[in-house]
Structure formats: structure tokens, C-alpha cells
Scaffold this motif. Structure first.
Motif, PDB file in Angstrom:
ATOM      1  N   GLY B 145       0.830  -1.197   0.000  1.00 51.52           N
ATOM      2  CA  GLY B 145       0.000   0.000   0.000  1.00 51.52           C
ATOM      3  C   GLY B 145       0.862   1.244   0.000  1.00 51.52           C
ATOM      4  O   GLY B 145       2.045   1.194   0.321  1.00 51.52           O
ATOM      5  N   SER B 146       0.236   2.357  -0.374  1.00 49.01           N
ATOM      6  CA  SER B 146       1.003   3.598  -0.490  1.00 49.01           C
ATOM      7  C   SER B 146       1.133   4.284   0.858  1.00 49.01           C
ATOM      8  O   SER B 146       0.224   4.211   1.689  1.00 49.01           O
ATOM      9  CB  SER B 146       0.294   4.548  -1.448  1.00 49.01           C
ATOM     10  N   PHE B 147       2.255   4.937   1.034  1.00 47.66           N
ATOM     11  CA  PHE B 147       2.447   5.731   2.245  1.00 47.66           C
ATOM     12  C   PHE B 147       2.063   7.160   1.905  1.00 47.66           C
ATOM     13  O   PHE B 147       2.797   7.873   1.222  1.00 47.66           O
ATOM     14  CB  PHE B 147       3.907   5.642   2.699  1.00 47.66           C
ATOM     15  N   ASP B 148       0.890   7.543   2.317  1.00 51.01           N
ATOM     16  CA  ASP B 148       0.420   8.901   2.052  1.00 51.01           C
ATOM     17  C   ASP B 148      -0.301   9.422   3.291  1.00 51.01           C
ATOM     18  O   ASP B 148      -0.417   8.705   4.295  1.00 51.01           O
ATOM     19  CB  ASP B 148      -0.490   8.931   0.817  1.00 51.01           C
ATOM     20  N   LEU B 149      -0.795  10.651   3.196  1.00 47.84           N
ATOM     21  CA  LEU B 149      -1.418  11.251   4.382  1.00 47.84           C
ATOM     22  C   LEU B 149      -2.654  10.452   4.817  1.00 47.84           C
ATOM     23  O   LEU B 149      -2.916  10.311   6.013  1.00 47.84           O
ATOM     24  CB  LEU B 149      -1.795  12.712   4.113  1.00 47.84           C
ATOM     25  N   ALA B 150      -3.409   9.930   3.844  1.00 52.72           N
ATOM     26  CA  ALA B 150      -4.598   9.137   4.194  1.00 52.72           C
ATOM     27  C   ALA B 150      -4.183   7.924   5.034  1.00 52.72           C
ATOM     28  O   ALA B 150      -4.860   7.568   5.999  1.00 52.72           O
ATOM     29  CB  ALA B 150      -5.320   8.690   2.934  1.00 52.72           C
ATOM     30  N   PHE B 151      -3.060   7.314   4.663  1.00 46.18           N
ATOM     31  CA  PHE B 151      -2.552   6.161   5.433  1.00 46.18           C
ATOM     32  C   PHE B 151      -2.210   6.602   6.859  1.00 46.18           C
ATOM     33  O   PHE B 151      -2.558   5.923   7.832  1.00 46.18           O
ATOM     34  CB  PHE B 151      -1.322   5.581   4.731  1.00 46.18           C
ATOM     35  N   VAL B 152      -1.543   7.742   6.955  1.00 47.49           N
ATOM     36  CA  VAL B 152      -1.169   8.245   8.288  1.00 47.49           C
ATOM     37  C   VAL B 152      -2.429   8.487   9.121  1.00 47.49           C
ATOM     38  O   VAL B 152      -2.513   8.093  10.288  1.00 47.49           O
ATOM     39  CB  VAL B 152      -0.346   9.552   8.160  1.00 47.49           C
ATOM     40  N   LEU B 153      -3.433   9.121   8.490  1.00 47.19           N
ATOM     41  CA  LEU B 153      -4.640   9.472   9.241  1.00 47.19           C
ATOM     42  C   LEU B 153      -5.480   8.245   9.594  1.00 47.19           C
ATOM     43  O   LEU B 153      -6.024   8.151  10.688  1.00 47.19           O
ATOM     44  CB  LEU B 153      -5.491  10.462   8.429  1.00 47.19           C
ATOM     45  N   VAL B 154      -5.588   7.307   8.662  1.00 46.38           N
ATOM     46  CA  VAL B 154      -6.477   6.158   8.887  1.00 46.38           C
ATOM     47  C   VAL B 154      -5.814   5.097   9.769  1.00 46.38           C
ATOM     48  O   VAL B 154      -6.456   4.535  10.652  1.00 46.38           O
ATOM     49  CB  VAL B 154      -6.916   5.536   7.538  1.00 46.38           C
ATOM     50  N   PHE B 155      -4.532   4.843   9.542  1.00 50.97           N
ATOM     51  CA  PHE B 155      -3.868   3.753  10.258  1.00 50.97           C
ATOM     52  C   PHE B 155      -3.077   4.231  11.481  1.00 50.97           C
ATOM     53  O   PHE B 155      -3.103   3.582  12.505  1.00 50.97           O
ATOM     54  CB  PHE B 155      -2.907   3.004   9.318  1.00 50.97           C
ATOM     55  N   LEU B 156      -2.345   5.333  11.329  1.00 49.48           N
ATOM     56  CA  LEU B 156      -1.406   5.704  12.388  1.00 49.48           C
ATOM     57  C   LEU B 156      -1.988   6.656  13.426  1.00 49.48           C
ATOM     58  O   LEU B 156      -1.674   6.546  14.613  1.00 49.48           O
ATOM     59  CB  LEU B 156      -0.133   6.311  11.776  1.00 49.48           C
ATOM     60  N   VAL B 157      -2.834   7.593  12.975  1.00 52.31           N
ATOM     61  CA  VAL B 157      -3.398   8.542  13.943  1.00 52.31           C
ATOM     62  C   VAL B 157      -4.180   7.826  15.052  1.00 52.31           C
ATOM     63  O   VAL B 157      -4.034   8.178  16.235  1.00 52.31           O
ATOM     64  CB  VAL B 157      -4.247   9.623  13.232  1.00 52.31           C
ATOM     65  N   PRO B 158      -4.987   6.779  14.732  1.00 53.62           N
ATOM     66  CA  PRO B 158      -5.654   6.076  15.831  1.00 53.62           C
ATOM     67  C   PRO B 158      -4.669   5.537  16.874  1.00 53.62           C
ATOM     68  O   PRO B 158      -4.946   5.582  18.075  1.00 53.62           O
ATOM     69  CB  PRO B 158      -6.366   4.909  15.125  1.00 53.62           C
ATOM     70  N   ILE B 159      -3.505   5.086  16.403  1.00 54.60           N
ATOM     71  CA  ILE B 159      -2.507   4.561  17.350  1.00 54.60           C
ATOM     72  C   ILE B 159      -2.003   5.697  18.245  1.00 54.60           C
ATOM     73  O   ILE B 159      -1.847   5.535  19.457  1.00 54.60           O
ATOM     74  CB  ILE B 159      -1.339   3.893  16.591  1.00 54.60           C
ATOM     75  N   LEU B 160      -1.776   6.863  17.622  1.00 56.09           N
ATOM     76  CA  LEU B 160      -1.300   7.998  18.412  1.00 56.09           C
ATOM     77  C   LEU B 160      -2.389   8.469  19.382  1.00 56.09           C
ATOM     78  O   LEU B 160      -2.100   8.824  20.529  1.00 56.09           O
ATOM     79  CB  LEU B 160      -0.872   9.150  17.491  1.00 56.09           C
ATOM     80  N   VAL B 161      -3.630   8.461  18.903  1.00 49.42           N
ATOM     81  CA  VAL B 161      -4.745   8.870  19.781  1.00 49.42           C
ATOM     82  C   VAL B 161      -4.848   7.893  20.960  1.00 49.42           C
ATOM     83  O   VAL B 161      -5.014   8.307  22.112  1.00 49.42           O
ATOM     84  CB  VAL B 161      -6.081   8.914  18.994  1.00 49.42           C
ATOM     85  N   ILE B 162      -4.703   6.611  20.660  1.00 49.85           N
ATOM     86  CA  ILE B 162      -4.763   5.606  21.737  1.00 49.85           C
ATOM     87  C   ILE B 162      -3.609   5.840  22.723  1.00 49.85           C
ATOM     88  O   ILE B 162      -3.802   5.815  23.939  1.00 49.85           O
ATOM     89  CB  ILE B 162      -4.703   4.177  21.142  1.00 49.85           C
ATOM     90  N   ALA B 163      -2.415   6.102  22.166  1.00 47.64           N
ATOM     91  CA  ALA B 163      -1.249   6.325  23.040  1.00 47.64           C
ATOM     92  C   ALA B 163      -1.477   7.519  23.966  1.00 47.64           C
ATOM     93  O   ALA B 163      -1.012   7.535  25.099  1.00 47.64           O
ATOM     94  CB  ALA B 163      -0.001   6.542  22.194  1.00 47.64           C
ATOM     95  N   LEU B 164      -2.204   8.525  23.469  1.00 44.57           N
ATOM     96  CA  LEU B 164      -2.425   9.738  24.264  1.00 44.57           C
ATOM     97  C   LEU B 164      -3.605   9.624  25.226  1.00 44.57           C
ATOM     98  O   LEU B 164      -3.739  10.442  26.123  1.00 44.57           O
ATOM     99  CB  LEU B 164      -2.688  10.926  23.332  1.00 44.57           C
ATOM    100  N   SER B 165      -4.470   8.637  25.014  1.00 47.77           N
ATOM    101  CA  SER B 165      -5.697   8.666  25.803  1.00 47.77           C
ATOM    102  C   SER B 165      -6.112   7.322  26.408  1.00 47.77           C
ATOM    103  O   SER B 165      -7.143   7.269  27.054  1.00 47.77           O
ATOM    104  CB  SER B 165      -6.843   9.221  24.946  1.00 47.77           C
ATOM    105  N   TYR B 166      -5.314   6.267  26.206  1.00 44.41           N
ATOM    106  CA  TYR B 166      -5.751   4.972  26.745  1.00 44.41           C
ATOM    107  C   TYR B 166      -5.824   4.995  28.278  1.00 44.41           C
ATOM    108  O   TYR B 166      -6.562   4.222  28.877  1.00 44.41           O
ATOM    109  CB  TYR B 166      -4.818   3.832  26.280  1.00 44.41           C
TER     110      TYR B 166
END
Lengths: 233, 476
Positions: B145-166
Motif C-alpha cells: 500500500g502507499s504511504f500517504d497522508l490518508a494512510f497516516v490518518l487512517v492507520f497511524l493517527v488512531p494509534i497515536l490517539v490511543i497512546a495519548l488517551s488509553y
């Protein structure tokens, strides 16, 4: 003033408190003694409205805590066994933060003065709390109580784990607060400290307040004997 | 205590949140890297097509020159140039490159742009013989798959949100701080609400920030009509991020410890981001499977054989009628005319097969279109692709326009063959041209309105459920 009226607390079939009544007048330190599971912390948690009584009520400065939980805490301070503060904040920042929550915005100077009054060394005020000893954190807890100008204090085994010197310093602070007119309810396992700083002593077992003593009426030896009689009986 | 003061106190606390600077820097770095990667992907496509178009223009210039010389020549002996023969030109010499136009947000989401053609190379052969053209992509990239902003937002941002709020509240409870807070005469519910508000605002700010950075890198703001796309994109990203924050808040409200919260949220990420989209895709392809390609090839072969036989018969008849031509070389233009007629027959035979492929693909698309509402990740991903002009719908519109154009292109040459009209200088100037107006940015933004609203409603519902559950949250 702190007042418990026939407090009962059930956890399912377990009776944690069975009709505890006590009263702590202003300028008085009431020490609750008892083994683990006697119901001391449950009593404190009921005064704080952290748990709801099955029956009976707890009153702080004339306010029923179940009916007006926020109002009852306006002039109430609480110091748990471990005063857990934000470790990455300094003692001064923690004091300012909790004071803000309690409704009072402190200047840096005011906060520093309160920490000094609570016995914290001036050079420790700006250090991160994670580097503090238990005694130092307790002092920040006392400073929070001072900032709140608390007229009622709830202390849950505050001297547990403190070295004798720190324990003595803490007791002196309590006496100062008592002399300032505060009503103080403290749970403890430390018979010596209870006798030294307490005005009255209550002995609890299995959710029942078995005995109330005026500390000046008993010697250290008598207190120990009475306590052990209740625990073994 | 006044509420602003309490909120300010929370903001002050945030500065001390462990790892917050690292996470913010990581997010910004990922966003920039992803945007640059997207720009590079589009640049590769452009670099593939540009030399082909240049070579084609050079060929056409040379042919026009020869046509001009032929038309201006008074010599009767000069042979008819290739440039005057519509059959040879249309079927062999000329290539018409039809390239997709994409909106400025295209670098931010690859969508299906790496799987579907970015351009077609047309000639005058029938539509079924037009092979898809495109850039040969790195197979590893296609697989990963391509590494683009959509990938960052869909796949990686949830991980960062979880890291900040779990552990947004469970940590306070575990530390024992909540009990101290509860004793300060502040409502625990309001304290939690303030904490969630500040943490949520921080997440929203971070998401808006990285989107603004990415759009500044691609220069979206220089095009006013695209601001609506940029705003819609950001809205989808914010709602999607808040949805994950809502899940984290609800998990905290359930009263588990921080480690359990982390495990639950990691599994939710796996389920919603990885497993559910795969399951939805599997359902779509199994409910409406593509028809057998073997059957299609067999049908195509049979139809071709029949068409060739018919063409041979027609040729025989032609030479029977014109015996004088039978001894010489066959006129190439007659050959191309027969080819065109044969292809029409084949196209007619295989049309039902091709239609079946199209219909199944369309049904699969319809299944995914409504099942995407089961997976927020799919919902967000498809919304991003829609706004970037890299979704299946955008490609389908391009394909329809391209093949309609191919019909005109083919007709231009075949009608000349059928009517025995040679190409002239005027004929050259009448060559069809591809003019496709891509869907307007506003129309694309309207298409993501419902998905964005669904994401927003889900986020609000989760946060409300969390707040309701927090009412019974015990500080001890």
C-alpha cells in the motif's frame, strides 16, 4: 466538625460498617485504630462521599455529604496514606493545581509560603514530586489543606511508612492544625502516635466502633492492652 | 472555581504529559514524509506519460509535414504518403494518450490510483482491444500500500490517539490522584469532562495541524475552489480522530486499569482498521464474484475465429468482383476496413460478457458502499480517496469519458475507411480531442457529507456514552 450517625455500609453480603457513630469537634484529633478490614478507610470514604452509605449519614461542618457532596468538601481536606501527586510537576505546581481545583488560585509566593508552613524545605518546592520522599509528599498534602483553610481534615493512615522523625514532624503539623480549630479524623495503626497526638481514640473491629477513649485518660501501656483485648476478643 | 481556570490548569498539566513532544514531532514528520511520498508518486506517473506524449507529437508533426509537402507538390508521381491513409494511421501509426486529470488533493491519498489506469493509449481498434496502460508500479509497494497522508490518518493517527488517551482517567485513578481531586470539592464528573475536553482539543488541534501542513506542502490553498475539499478532508480526519478518542474515553469509563484499556484499544484498532475492511471486501467479492475470465477468453477466441472467417469470405467475394486486383498486393486500407468490420462483430459477441463483468464490479462496489459504514476506517479511507479523486467512482467517470472519446476517435478513421476518404490537411486538423471535465470539487465534497456526518455522530455518541458512564466513576 465531623459527625457519623449510625453509618452502615454493605458490599453485597459483606458488612463493612455496622452502625458506626462518632463525632469530632473543632480543635479535636480523633484517632481511629483497628486492624486491616476493620472499616476505618470505609468510614473515611463515606465522609468523602466516594462511596454511598447503605444507611446512616456522614456530616461535615453541618452538611450531609450525601445531600451536598461538593458543599461538604469546601472546607474539608483529605490526606491519604500515600499522597499521590503529579510526579512530573514540582511540589509548588502540584499545590497550585490542587488549590485551583479547590477554588483558590495561589500566587507562587503564597504557594511557597504554604509549603514552608507545612515544613517542606524551600529548595524542594521546585523539584519534581517524583523525587520526593513519602514525608515530603505528605507535607505537600498538608499545604493543600492549609491552602484550603480546611476546618475538617480526614487522614487515612498518614504516618504509615514514615520514619520516626518524619512521623513526629507530621504529628506536630496536625497539632498546629488542631490548635487552629480544625476537626481532624485520622486512621492509624500507630498506637504511640495516636496516644501522643490524638484527643480521643476509637477502636474498631469488623465494622463496629467498640470503644472510645480520651487519650489523656490512658497511658501508652493501657492503650496497648485495651487495643489487644479488643483485637483478640 | 471558575471553569476557565480549571481548564487552564488542565492545559498546564498537558505540558507534562510524558512523550507528548515526541508524539507531536513524530506526527508532523510522518505527515510531511507521507505528503512528499504522495507527490513523488504522482510525479512518477507524470514522468511515465510525458515522454510518450512528446514522442507522439513528434510523429504527428512529421506526418503533417509530409502531408503538407504532398498537398503542395505538383508532381503527379509523388506516392501517397502514410499521412493520407486513415486505416494505417488509425490502426497502426497513431496513438492517442488520454490522461486522467486529478484534483490538487491527489497526492494525499493514493486510493485505487495505483491499481487502475492513469491513462489510456488508444488507437482505432475496437474498444475491447484497448489495453489498459499505466505506470509499472513497484510490486512491493502495491502489496504494502502507499504511504500517504490518508494512510497516516487512517492507520497511524488512531494509534497515536490511543497512546495519548488509553489511560486518560485510569492513570489518575491508579496514581491515587483522583481521590485527592475528589476531596477538593470539585465534581469528579466535571473534572473528567474538563480533562476529556482538553485532551480532545489537543487531538483535534494536532489533526488539523498536520492536515494544514500537508496541504501547505502540496499548495492546495493557492486554489480557491479546493478550499472546500481541504475543509471536508480535515473534517473527516477530525471526526475520525475523535471517534478513536471516544472509544478510548468509553474504555476508560468502563473502569478497567490502564493495561487492560491498552489491550482493548489495540484489539479494537486491529478489528476496525485491519480485519473489518478485509472482511467487507471478502463479502463483496464472494456475494458478487467476477465472471470466469477463462470463459470470456474462450468466447473472445470463438468470436474472433468467426469474424476472421467472415472477413476471408468477404475478401474472396471482393476479389471475385474485382479480379484485376487479385494479382497485385492487397490494398492495406481494404485490410483495415475488414479488420474494423470484424472487430465490430467480435465486440457484439462479447458485449454481454463484458457487461456481466461491469455489472458484477458495480454490485461489488455497491456492497462495499453500504458495508463501509460498519468500519470507520473504511469510511474515512474512502472519503479521503473521494476528495483526492483517487476512488473507484472518479476512475469510473474517467473511464466512461475516455471510452466515449475512443468511440469518436475510432469512428473518425473507420468512417473514412468505409467511405474511402483519404486524410487531408483539413482531416488532420479535424482529429478529435479529449476534453473531460472532472467532477467539481463541491460535488466531491458533497459525496463525503454523509460519511463525515456518520463519523461525527459516532464520535459524539461514544463521547456522550463515556460521559454518562463516568457519572458512576469512583475515585477509589
Amino acid at each position: 466538625m465531623l459527625e457519623a450517625n449510625q453509618l452502615v455500609k454493605h458490599y453485597g453480603s459483606h458488612e463493612a460498617l455496622r452502625g458506626v457513630s462518632l463525632k469530632v469537634e473543632p480543635g479535636e484529633i480523633y484517632c481511629l485504630l483497628g486492624a486491616n478490614g476493620a472499616g476505618k478507610t470505609t468510614t473515611i470514604n463515606l465522609f468523602l462521599n466516594f462511596i454511598t452509605a447503605t444507611s446512616g449519614n456522614a456530616v461535615v461542618n453541618g452538611i450531609d455529604v450525601a445531600k451536598d457532596p461538593l458543599g461538604s468538601k469546601r472546607r474539608l481536606a483529605y490526606i491519604p496514606e500515600q499522597v499521590m501527586l503529579y510526579g512530573l510537576l514540582s511540589g509548588l505546581e502540584n499545590l497550585r493545581y490542587f488549590s485551583t481545583l479547590g477554588g483558590r488560585d495561589l500566587s507562587d509566593d503564597d504557594a511557597r509560603e504554604l509549603l514552608l508552613q507545612a515544613g517542606l524545605a524551600a529548595n524542594a518546592a521546585h523539584k519534581e514530586v517524583r523525587a520526593y520522599s513519602k514525608g515530603m509528599r505528605q507535607k505537600v498534602g498538608v499545604a493543600i489543606a492549609l491552602a484550603k483553610r480546611a476546618t475538617a481534615l480526614l487522614l487515612d493512615e498518614p504516618t504509615s511508612g514514615l520514619d520516626p522523625k518524619a512521623s513526629n514532624e507530621f504529628s506536630e503539623l496536625l497539632v498546629q492544625l488542631r490548635d487552629g480549630g480544625a476537626a481532624i479524623l485520622m486512621t492509624s495503626h500507630d498506637l504511640f502516635r495516636a496516644k501522643e497526638s490524638g484527643s480521643r481514640i476509637g477502636i474498631m473491629r469488623e465494622g463496629v466502633l467498640l470503644n472510645e477513649l480520651v487519650s489523656s485518660d490512658v497511658s501508652h501501656g493501657d492503650l496497648e492492652r485495651i487495643y489487644l483485648e479488643h483485637m483478640s476478643g | 472555581m471558575s471553569r476557565p481556570h480549571r481548564l487552564l490548569a488542565e492545559v498546564a498539566l498537558l505540558r507534562h504529559l510524558p512523550g507528548i513532544r515526541t508524539l507531536a514531532s513524530l506526527l508532523i514528520a510522518l505527515a510531511i514524509l507521507a505528503t512528499v511520498s504522495g507527490l513523488s508518486r504522482l510525479s512518477t506517473y507524470a514522468q511515465t506519460i510525458e515522454p510518450l506524449q512528446t514522442a507522439e507529437q513528434e510523429t504527428r508533426s512529421a506526418l503533417r509535414d509530409s502531408m503538407r509537402r504532398f498537398e503542395s507538390s505538383e508532381s503527379a508521381t509523388m506516392a501517397t504518403p502514410l499521412a493520407a491513409k486513415p486505416g494505417a494511421l488509425g490502426f497502426t501509426v497513431l496513438n492517442e494518450y488520454v490522461v486522467i486529470k486529478r484534483p490538487p488533493l491527489a497526492p494525499l491519498a493514493a486510493g485505487v490510483s495505483d491499481l487502475l489506469p492513469n491513462y489510456y493509449r488508444f488507437d482505432a481498434h475496437a474498444a475491447f482491444l484497448q489495453r489498459r496502460a499505466g505506470t509499472i508500479d513497484n510490486p512491493l509497494r502495491l502489496a504494502a500500500g502507499s504511504f500517504d497522508l490518508a494512510f497516516v490518518l487512517v492507520f497511524l493517527v488512531p494509534i497515536l490517539v490511543i497512546a495519548l488517551s488509553y489511560d486518560v482517567m485510569s492513570r489518575e485513578k491508579e496514581l491515587g490522584v483522583l481521590a485527592l481531586v475528589g476531596a477538593q470539592g470539585v465534581s469528579i464528573r466535571r473534572f473528567i469532562a474538563a480533562k476529556l475536553l482538553i485532551r480532545g482539543l489537543m487531538i483535534v488541534t494536532a489533526i488539523i495541524g498536520v492536515n494544514v501542513i500537508a496541504m501547505a506542502v502540496i499548495g492546495t490553498f493557492s486554489e480557491a475552489p479546493m478550499l472546500i475539499s481541504a475543509a471536508s478532508w480535515t473534517l473527516v480526519a477530525v471526526f475520525y480522530g475523535l471517534l478513536w478518542f471516544g472509544l478510548a474515553a468509553l474504555t476508560n469509563a468502563a473502569g478497567f486499569n490502564s493495561a487492560t484499556n491498552g489491550v482493548i484499544l489495540a484489539n479494537l484498532w486491529l478489528l476496525l482498521v485491519i480485519v473489518l475492511p478485509a472482511v467487507i471486501n471478502m463479502i463483496a467479492t464472494n456475494v458478487y464474484p467476477a465472471p470466469s475470465r477463462v470463459d470470456l477468453t474462450t468466447e473472445l477466441r470463438e468470436a474472433s475465429t468467426e469474424a476472421e472467417e467472415r472477413a476471408a469470405e468477404a475478401r474472396e467475394q471482393y476479389f471475385f468482383d474485382h479480379p484485376d486486383l487479385a494479382a497485385g498486393d492487397v490494398d492495406q486500407e481494404i485490410f483495415y476496413r475488414d479488420v474494423a468490420r470484424g472487430e465490430d462483430d467480435i465486440a457484439q459477441s462479447i458485449e454481454p460478457w463484458l457487461r456481466r463483468f461491469e455489472e458484477q464490479a458495480q454490485r461489488q462496489g455497491e456492497v462495499v458502499a453500504w458495508m463501509k459504514y460498519f468500519s470507520p476506517a473504511l469510511l474515512a479511507d474512502q472519503s479521503f480517496a473521494t476528495l483526492a479523486g483517487t476512488d473507484r467512482n472518479y476512475h469510473a467517470q474517467f473511464k466512461v469519458a475516455a471510452f466515449n472519446y475512443h468511440t469518436d476517435w475510432r469512428k473518425f478513421f473507420v468512417s473514412r475507411l468505409e467511405n474511402d476518404i483519404g486524410m487531408t490537411g483539413d482531416g488532420w486538423s479535424q482529429l478529435p480531442a479529449f476534453n473531460w471535465s472532472p467532477p467539481h470539487a463541491g460535488k466531491q465534497a458533497r459525496r463525503v457529507l454523509v460519511p463525515a456526518a456518520v463519523l461525527g455522530i459516532m464520535a459524539v455518541l461514544l463521547l456522550c456514552m463515556a460521559l454518562i458512564k463516568f457519572r458512576r466513576y469512583s475515585p477509589v
